[in-house]
Design a protein around this motif. Sequence first.
Motif, PDB file in Angstrom:
ATOM      1  N   LYS B  30       0.836  -1.209   0.000  1.00  0.00           N
ATOM      2  CA  LYS B  30       0.000   0.000   0.000  1.00  0.00           C
ATOM      3  C   LYS B  30       0.870   1.257   0.000  1.00  0.00           C
ATOM      4  CE  LYS B  30      -4.076  -2.103   1.813  1.00  0.00           C
ATOM      5  NZ  LYS B  30      -4.639  -2.758   2.964  1.00  0.00           N
ATOM      6  N   ALA B  31       1.980   1.188   0.703  1.00  0.00           N
ATOM      7  CA  ALA B  31       2.898   2.335   0.707  1.00  0.00           C
ATOM      8  C   ALA B  31       3.413   2.599  -0.704  1.00  0.00           C
ATOM      9  CB  ALA B  31       4.064   2.067   1.646  1.00  0.00           C
ATOM     10  N   ASP B  37       0.834   6.653  -6.743  1.00  0.00           N
ATOM     11  CA  ASP B  37      -0.305   7.554  -7.001  1.00  0.00           C
ATOM     12  C   ASP B  37       0.116   9.019  -6.892  1.00  0.00           C
ATOM     13  OD1 ASP B  37      -1.895   5.417  -7.364  1.00  0.00           O
ATOM     14  OD2 ASP B  37      -2.995   5.569  -5.474  1.00  0.00           O
ATOM     15  N   SER B  38       0.936   9.277  -5.882  1.00  0.00           N
ATOM     16  CA  SER B  38       1.361  10.664  -5.663  1.00  0.00           C
ATOM     17  C   SER B  38       2.168  11.184  -6.848  1.00  0.00           C
ATOM     18  CB  SER B  38       2.202  10.764  -4.389  1.00  0.00           C
ATOM     19  OG  SER B  38       1.463  10.289  -3.294  1.00  0.00           O
ATOM     20  N   LEU B  42       1.386  14.133  -9.543  1.00  0.00           N
ATOM     21  CA  LEU B  42       2.363  15.174  -9.845  1.00  0.00           C
ATOM     22  C   LEU B  42       2.552  15.297 -11.359  1.00  0.00           C
ATOM     23  CD1 LEU B  42       4.623  17.210  -9.125  1.00  0.00           C
ATOM     24  CD2 LEU B  42       6.179  15.276  -8.971  1.00  0.00           C
ATOM     25  N   TRP B  43       2.658  14.165 -12.022  1.00  0.00           N
ATOM     26  CA  TRP B  43       2.895  14.176 -13.473  1.00  0.00           C
ATOM     27  C   TRP B  43       1.727  14.822 -14.214  1.00  0.00           C
ATOM     28  CZ3 TRP B  43       6.682  14.178 -16.630  1.00  0.00           C
ATOM     29  CH2 TRP B  43       6.482  13.923 -17.984  1.00  0.00           C
ATOM     30  N   ARG B  44       0.526  14.527 -13.727  1.00  0.00           N
ATOM     31  CA  ARG B  44      -0.659  15.109 -14.366  1.00  0.00           C
ATOM     32  C   ARG B  44      -0.706  16.623 -14.167  1.00  0.00           C
ATOM     33  NH1 ARG B  44      -3.334  10.330 -12.689  1.00  0.00           N
ATOM     34  NH2 ARG B  44      -4.181  11.318 -10.826  1.00  0.00           N
ATOM     35  N   ASN B  45      -0.118  17.075 -13.064  1.00  0.00           N
ATOM     36  CA  ASN B  45      -0.142  18.519 -12.770  1.00  0.00           C
ATOM     37  C   ASN B  45       1.225  19.161 -12.948  1.00  0.00           C
ATOM     38  OD1 ASN B  45      -2.922  19.040 -11.785  1.00  0.00           O
ATOM     39  ND2 ASN B  45      -2.360  17.425 -10.383  1.00  0.00           N
ATOM     40  N   THR B  60       2.193  16.196   0.777  1.00  0.00           N
ATOM     41  CA  THR B  60       0.786  16.520   1.031  1.00  0.00           C
ATOM     42  C   THR B  60      -0.119  15.500   0.342  1.00  0.00           C
ATOM     43  OG1 THR B  60       1.383  18.849   1.104  1.00  0.00           O
ATOM     44  CG2 THR B  60      -0.951  18.346   0.857  1.00  0.00           C
ATOM     45  N   THR B  61       0.183  15.248  -0.917  1.00  0.00           N
ATOM     46  CA  THR B  61      -0.616  14.286  -1.683  1.00  0.00           C
ATOM     47  C   THR B  61      -0.550  12.905  -1.049  1.00  0.00           C
ATOM     48  OG1 THR B  61       0.020  15.547  -3.646  1.00  0.00           O
ATOM     49  CG2 THR B  61      -1.016  13.408  -4.027  1.00  0.00           C
ATOM     50  N   ALA B  62       0.662  12.491  -0.716  1.00  0.00           N
ATOM     51  CA  ALA B  62       0.846  11.163  -0.126  1.00  0.00           C
ATOM     52  C   ALA B  62       0.135  11.065   1.220  1.00  0.00           C
ATOM     53  CB  ALA B  62       2.338  10.876   0.036  1.00  0.00           C
TER      54      ALA B  62
END
Lengths: 352, 161
Positions: B30-31, B37-38, B42-45, B60-62
């Motif tokens: 899960k980590a 995911d984080s 980031l890549w999308r933004n 923050t995202t994580a």
Amino acid sequence: MMRRIDRHNYEEFFLDYLEGNLNDSEKKNLESFLALNPDLKEELEEMCLIELEEENITFDKSSLKQIPFETDFEDFCVAKLEGDLEREEEISFTKYLNDNLIGKAQYQLYEKTKLKADIDIIYPDREELKRKERKIIPYWMISGVGIAASILLLFSVWNTSISDKNAEQVSTKKVAYNDSVKKKVVITPTKDSNRLEKLVGINSESKTTKQESVEIDNQEVEKVIAKSQSIENKQVTDQIVSLPNVIKTAEFKVLANVEVKEQKIEVSNQEKEINEVPVNSGLDNLGMSWKSSVKAKRKSNSLLYAVAKMGVDKIGEIAGKKVQLEKQYDSETEKTRLRFNTKGLGFSTSIK
Amino acid sequence: MNTVEYNKSVDKYADGMFRFILKNIKDEDKARDIVQDSFEKLWRNIENVNYQKVKSYLFTTAYHTMIDLIRKEKRKEDFENVDVKEYSHSEQYSDLKEVLNIALEKLSDVQRSVILLRDYEGYSYAEIAKITDLSESQVKVYIYRARKNLKSFIGSIETLV
């Protein structure tokens, strides 16, 4: 109103006297009173001997200062650990810990709560997270390379056309004297034209169309070869004349995006050029013909140069870049060179 | 931010994020998913994230992804509801690191997160507040409580030993 001194109120006068609160007349009255009452004079003298000395009494203030540390010891420990204490507080609390062994031991326990990152724990698939860089080719590079490629193509076609024209002229002369040579000539330009077609990517359909479009021109050129031509000669001239046609097609391709007008100019020039092929009436009478190759070649070159320059200028205008094509005579080498320059790219070629 | 800076961020922060999340949820898969995911977010933004602030953005995202996960599972025990006497067990601990790991597990989710951000990443109260959506004073209180709880645990173990 002056007070009167007697044995009932003398203490009051004595105290005022000792504190310096009596005026001169009161002092005289007191002296007179003491002369009449010598026992009270002794009492006053005894009172003068009593003097309290100031004692040097101090209080241990440090113990008071320790009250906050003792009351909020845990908070001070965390604050010290987190670096939240003011400088003065830090000094005082450190001193307090040094003087207090139990407190110091407690603080040492706090120090142990500082977590340290386990550097052995690493993200296992770090490389999978990475992204490849998106390569964006700048527009100027595309346009520059595109223009350069177009010009190179034009040059290659031009150079080939010059050599083909030479071959054409030679073959024309030979045709004039010996019909049998014409068959050889038939092969050469055909090969060249095929090569050119491959070079510029013209398909057979377009070739056929172009050949039809210059059919009239072919008829004009046939006059040059005159009466000695056989039916085969017609094919020869077809193929010979097809060369400028191919060149023209190539140029059309290169300049296709520029403007339709250029094509018209080129076609009309080509027609003009072919129409201007001189016909020698004397030789014609003898069944022979002669054509000035130099003049035709120069005209052809200058025409191609004009067309190429116009095309290049137009491409530069469309691309919004400085693109130059110029002819320059080099007195040292006694050669004329054609130079092409654009942003980051330039080359030249000797044309004569 | 560009691709080069994005890849630099991977090199610089992926391990730290992974450690932070792993210490919180104790589940390696899960980590990894949360870190993954984080970085995808980031890549999308990538166009909107300043490279200077990318670390804060990633943590923050994580953190929020992790909190969402914890809320879903809600399997952790809140340290604050645990009597310190419960620490009195006969198990022997070999070193401080092991003791701290156990103590850390017993902290509440928020206390654990803030103290990990503080100690592992060296964030200030203000930075932790930004990451965790808490006020600075709340962060300070959580850190103080966490320290006291950790110290109590260590103290009780040392007394036993």
